[in-house]
Design a protein around this motif. Structure first.
Motif, PDB file in Angstrom:
ATOM      1  N   LEU A 471      47.814  49.375  47.007  1.00 30.63           N
ATOM      2  CA  LEU A 471      47.127  48.300  46.288  1.00 30.63           C
ATOM      3  C   LEU A 471      47.063  47.062  47.177  1.00 30.63           C
ATOM      4  N   THR A 472      45.848  46.528  47.350  1.00 32.20           N
ATOM      5  CA  THR A 472      45.657  45.263  48.056  1.00 32.20           C
ATOM      6  C   THR A 472      45.183  44.231  47.046  1.00 32.20           C
ATOM      7  N   PHE A 473      45.970  43.162  46.862  1.00 32.72           N
ATOM      8  CA  PHE A 473      45.659  42.145  45.857  1.00 32.72           C
ATOM      9  C   PHE A 473      45.368  40.838  46.573  1.00 32.72           C
ATOM     10  N   GLY A 474      44.172  40.282  46.320  1.00 34.98           N
ATOM     11  CA  GLY A 474      43.798  39.054  47.003  1.00 34.98           C
ATOM     12  C   GLY A 474      43.141  38.050  46.083  1.00 34.98           C
ATOM     13  N   LEU A 475      42.924  36.856  46.614  1.00 36.38           N
ATOM     14  CA  LEU A 475      42.337  35.752  45.847  1.00 36.38           C
ATOM     15  C   LEU A 475      41.044  35.301  46.511  1.00 36.38           C
ATOM     16  N   ASP A 476      40.004  35.149  45.684  1.00 33.68           N
ATOM     17  CA  ASP A 476      38.754  34.542  46.135  1.00 33.68           C
ATOM     18  C   ASP A 476      38.560  33.219  45.405  1.00 33.68           C
ATOM     19  N   VAL A 477      39.684  32.645  44.986  1.00 33.19           N
ATOM     20  CA  VAL A 477      39.717  31.327  44.347  1.00 33.19           C
ATOM     21  C   VAL A 477      40.836  30.542  44.996  1.00 33.19           C
ATOM     22  N   GLU A 478      40.861  29.253  44.798  1.00 35.43           N
ATOM     23  CA  GLU A 478      41.938  28.440  45.358  1.00 35.43           C
ATOM     24  C   GLU A 478      43.244  28.739  44.644  1.00 35.43           C
ATOM     25  N   LEU A 479      44.326  28.841  45.434  1.00 41.09           N
ATOM     26  CA  LEU A 479      45.630  29.137  44.844  1.00 41.09           C
ATOM     27  C   LEU A 479      46.020  28.082  43.820  1.00 41.09           C
ATOM     28  N   GLY A 480      45.606  26.856  44.030  1.00 37.68           N
ATOM     29  CA  GLY A 480      45.971  25.775  43.113  1.00 37.68           C
ATOM     30  C   GLY A 480      45.121  25.701  41.864  1.00 37.68           C
ATOM     31  N   SER A 481      44.167  26.626  41.722  1.00 36.32           N
ATOM     32  CA  SER A 481      43.310  26.587  40.539  1.00 36.32           C
ATOM     33  C   SER A 481      44.042  27.016  39.278  1.00 36.32           C
ATOM     34  N   LEU A 482      45.176  27.683  39.431  1.00 33.97           N
ATOM     35  CA  LEU A 482      46.013  28.109  38.305  1.00 33.97           C
ATOM     36  C   LEU A 482      47.463  27.781  38.619  1.00 33.97           C
ATOM     37  N   PRO A 483      48.277  27.547  37.594  1.00 38.74           N
ATOM     38  CA  PRO A 483      49.725  27.461  37.837  1.00 38.74           C
ATOM     39  C   PRO A 483      50.228  28.756  38.463  1.00 38.74           C
ATOM     40  N   LEU A 484      51.230  28.644  39.311  1.00 42.53           N
ATOM     41  CA  LEU A 484      51.749  29.805  40.044  1.00 42.53           C
ATOM     42  C   LEU A 484      52.202  30.904  39.088  1.00 42.53           C
ATOM     43  N   ALA A 485      52.772  30.552  37.945  1.00 38.15           N
ATOM     44  CA  ALA A 485      53.239  31.553  36.981  1.00 38.15           C
ATOM     45  C   ALA A 485      52.075  32.382  36.448  1.00 38.15           C
ATOM     46  N   PHE A 486      50.889  31.781  36.332  1.00 37.40           N
ATOM     47  CA  PHE A 486      49.732  32.531  35.853  1.00 37.40           C
ATOM     48  C   PHE A 486      49.260  33.526  36.913  1.00 37.40           C
ATOM     49  N   HIS A 487      49.246  33.079  38.185  1.00 39.31           N
ATOM     50  CA  HIS A 487      48.885  33.997  39.271  1.00 39.31           C
ATOM     51  C   HIS A 487      49.856  35.177  39.322  1.00 39.31           C
ATOM     52  N   LYS A 488      51.136  34.897  39.159  1.00 40.79           N
ATOM     53  CA  LYS A 488      52.141  35.959  39.189  1.00 40.79           C
ATOM     54  C   LYS A 488      51.923  36.938  38.044  1.00 40.79           C
ATOM     55  N   ALA A 489      51.571  36.420  36.870  1.00 40.06           N
ATOM     56  CA  ALA A 489      51.325  37.280  35.704  1.00 40.06           C
ATOM     57  C   ALA A 489      50.134  38.205  35.967  1.00 40.06           C
ATOM     58  N   ILE A 490      49.085  37.691  36.604  1.00 50.82           N
ATOM     59  CA  ILE A 490      47.911  38.522  36.915  1.00 50.82           C
ATOM     60  C   ILE A 490      48.300  39.628  37.893  1.00 50.82           C
ATOM     61  N   GLY A 491      48.993  39.259  38.975  1.00 54.70           N
ATOM     62  CA  GLY A 491      49.362  40.243  39.995  1.00 54.70           C
ATOM     63  C   GLY A 491      50.243  41.346  39.455  1.00 54.70           C
ATOM     64  N   GLU A 492      51.256  40.990  38.667  1.00 55.53           N
ATOM     65  CA  GLU A 492      52.161  41.997  38.115  1.00 55.53           C
ATOM     66  C   GLU A 492      51.432  42.912  37.138  1.00 55.53           C
ATOM     67  N   THR A 493      50.531  42.361  36.335  1.00 56.63           N
ATOM     68  CA  THR A 493      49.810  43.163  35.345  1.00 56.63           C
ATOM     69  C   THR A 493      48.831  44.114  36.026  1.00 56.63           C
ATOM     70  N   VAL A 494      48.185  43.666  37.095  1.00 58.31           N
ATOM     71  CA  VAL A 494      47.282  44.545  37.851  1.00 58.31           C
ATOM     72  C   VAL A 494      48.050  45.745  38.379  1.00 58.31           C
ATOM     73  N   GLU A 495      49.211  45.501  38.942  1.00 56.47           N
ATOM     74  CA  GLU A 495      50.013  46.595  39.507  1.00 56.47           C
ATOM     75  C   GLU A 495      50.402  47.602  38.436  1.00 56.47           C
TER      76      GLU A 495
END
Length: 640
Positions: A471-495
């Motif tokens: 699995l390759t997980f990447g961002l095509d948006v700015e990292l600061g566009s969401l709180p870090l906890a939200f990004h982590k929730a997306i990544g873990e759920t995708v996996e």
């Protein structure tokens, strides 16, 4: 005292457990030699092991050879229990390979030795059963070289080979061009000394060079004998001390580094971990940190060791600290698992390379009310064998396990019946497939768009990744566009969500990119993104499409030459592809690939095709697209 940890490896029925009994008797640990047929050997403690005469769980026994303390690990020979062998290989300093003088190099022998070669573990060979009709000497040494790629040096001579009067005797190693050529191949220093003045090299010089190269795994001393009668076992015992005794890589004064290779349950149900210490010292009543790889990186745990027992004589243990090179039974670490590393995170723990189980089957209790107890029992068994993956479907409540073969089913059935009083049955065995995206798909779920009940906007793009990339997980948006906890929730759920693709199989070699995000502060929470992620991912994956791939195994078959034609026809029927073939006299060898799901069925037919003389060796090597309609995984998964 020096410590060395060795394993005994062999194809089933080659005689490794019998050799273990002889070694313990030779070292004075036991007074009476147990027999596999009688079920009274030191290392086969399970009821099923005694009844079937096979080794299922690795067992540790110890003995002393003068100034060398040997921990010997008796490993399974049956291919269904290859995971036990894999874990043992991680903690070994050397290997004693047992080969039958009659059957010679067999299918499982080759599979095991591939892993040993990858890890560069020193190998000493014991050729067993010289007193049986059909026993071989010169041709067997040639097979060890040709089929296992071992550089062999015969340490025994045999009189009366193949008769009940067969006896082995130590072979005197005298300076000779043949032995010099073998040693010079791996040592420029020895080659230079030989070329400058070969007469100056004494038998002692040859022996010292042989010992040095054997301990580095460059050459393999070969001993002949009979574990049944004990002939030649004394020479093997001396060979272990001489050729493997200095092979250990212990660091007494270093930071604690240890590896867990086995777990058993005590009388009160507590976990007891079998640990190999590579450096430092492990003591009772001390707090330790242990760790394992996890989805988000290295997972760390803390625990207090309540007891440490090291192996003393045979299967007996004594309370003591475990220094570098020792194997110990450790109590008190409730969260410990097989494969965990204790102490420093950069410990020496090279992994063997055996594939995970390729079969998945549904397990259900005869009494449906026992379903919760069954799941709990299987989860506990999975702790003892982590490659037996256990899962329960959230919707159907059906339980699946992944395993290597039919004998494992028997072990699971009997263990659950004996330990928990549960009667179970297996249904719907399938080959474990994977899915890969075939195109690119995108999906966007907006807050308030009428179908999205969550306070989270998410866009995902799904496409194929490079082969073997996972699995390759990447961002095509700015990292600061969401709180870090939200990004982590997306990544873990995708996996987690990609464990079940469109047909229910795990999605691999997949590139997932976040293309759009949005949230309402302070209303939105990480839970909103955990709930919307499967919806966006499922839609994108459906638009991309997936292909189902089945595992494919590399096979090698040795059989009579007159059976080649019939065997080739049957291989083609099963979807096999033959890429190599050779005939040597009355014997032939075939090589190629075969769908892993057909291996068991073909193996059952091979004896009839080859007059009972065919030998099949297989190893899962990759995946190929399924021909025909793609199979859905059972039980049916929840829709993405």
């Amino acid at each position: 005292m020096q410590h060395v940890n060795i394993g005994i490896l062999a194809h089933v029925d080659a005689g490794k457990t019998s050799l273990t009994e002889r070694l313990l008797h030779q070292a004075g640990v036991i007074d009476r030699i147990g027999r596999v047929d009688s079920g009274d050997t030191q290392t086969d403690s399970m009821e099923m092991e005694r009844r079937r005469g096979i080794t299922i769980r690795s067992a540790v026994v110890s003995f002393e050879l003068d100034d060398v303390h040997v921990n010997l690990i008796d490993t399974p020979g049956h291919p269904d229990f290859i995971a036990e062998v894999e874990r043992a290989l991680r903690v070994l300093d050397g290997v004693v390979l047992v080969v039958s003088a009659v059957e010679g190099v067999q299918a499982q022998t080759r599979v095991l030795m591939r892993a040993v070669a990858r890890l560069r573990i020193p190998v000493l060979v014991f050729v067993n059963k010289i007193d049986r009709g059909g026993a071989r000497y010169e041709s067997l040494l040639a097979d060890l070289t040709d089929r296992l790629s071992l550089t062999c040096v015969a340490m025994s001579e045999v009189d009366g080979l193949g008769t009940v009067e067969a006896r082995s005797a130590p072979r005197q190693l005298t300076p000779s061009p043949g032995l010099a050529e073998v040693l010079a191949e791996h040592s420029d220093t020895f080659l230079t000394a030989y070329l400058e003045d070969e007469d100056a090299l004494t038998a002692k010089d040859y022996r010292a060079e042989l010992v040095r190269q054997a301990r580095r795994g460059l050459v393999s001393p070969v001993f002949f004998g009979s574990a049944r009668t004990g002939d030649g076992v004394a020479e093997v015992t001396a060979g272990i001390r001489e050729f493997l005794g200095g092979a250990g890589k212990a660091i007494p004064d270093g930071e604690l580094r240890a590896n867990v290779f086995k777990i058993e349950r005590g009388n009160a149900g507590e976990k007891i971990a079998y640990v190999r210490v590579f450096s430092g010292e492990l003591c009772a009543r001390e707090n330790v940190r242990f760790h394992r790889p996890g989805p988000g990186g290295l997972l760390e745990f803390d625990g207090k060791v309540t007891a440490v027992r090291v192996f003393d004589r045979g299967v007996d243990t004594v309370e003591s600290s475990a220094g570098a090179g020792r194997i110990a039974k450790v109590s008190g670490l409730k969260e410990i698992r097989i494969g965990d590393r204790i102490g420093a995170a950069d410990g020496r723990t090279e992994s063997a390379h055996f594939p995970p189980p390729s079969l998945e089957t549904v397990v259900r209790p005869v009494d449906p009310s026992d379903t919760p107890a069954l799941f709990a029992g299987l989860r506990e068994l999975a702790e003892l064998d982590p490659l037996i993956t256990v899962a329960q479907d959230d919707e159907t409540r059906r339980i699946t396990v992944r395993l290597y073969g039919e004998v494992q089913k028997e072990v699971i059935r009997e263990t659950l019946a004996g330990q928990r009083g549960l009667a179970v049955e297996f249904t719907g065995t399938q080959t474990v497939c994977v899915e890969r995206p075939t195109g690119v798909g995108e999906s966007v779920w907006e807050i308030g768009d009428g179908r999205n009940p969550f306070f989270a906007t998410l866009g995902l793009r799904v496409g194929p990744g490079a082969p073997g990339s996972g699995l390759t997980f990447g961002l095509d948006v700015e990292l600061g566009s969401l709180p870090l906890a939200f990004h982590k929730a997306i990544g873990e759920t995708v996996e987690t969500a990609l464990l079940r693709g469109l047909h229910g199989w795990e999605v691999v070699d997949c590139a997932v990119t976040v293309t759009r995000t949005g949230y309402f502060s302070p209303i939105s929470a990480a839970g909103d993104f955990r709930r919307v992620t499967p919806l966006a991912l499922g839609e994108a994956l459906r638009r991309a499409g997936t292909a189902v791939l089945e595992p494919v195994s590399r096979f090698e078959i040795e059989l009579p030459a007159d059976a080649v034609s019939a065997t080739l026809s049957r291989l083609v029927e099963f979807g096999g592809l033959v890429t190599e073939s050779s005939i040597r006299g009355t014997r032939a060898e075939l090589g190629g690939t075969l769908p892993t799901g057909e291996v068991h069925r073909f193996d059952q037919q091979l004896p009839g095709l080859s007059h009972g003389e065919g030998l099949l060796s297989t190893e899962v090597t990759g995946y190929q697209p399924v021909q025909g309609p793609p199979p859905d995984r059972l039980p049916a998964p929840a829709a993405l």
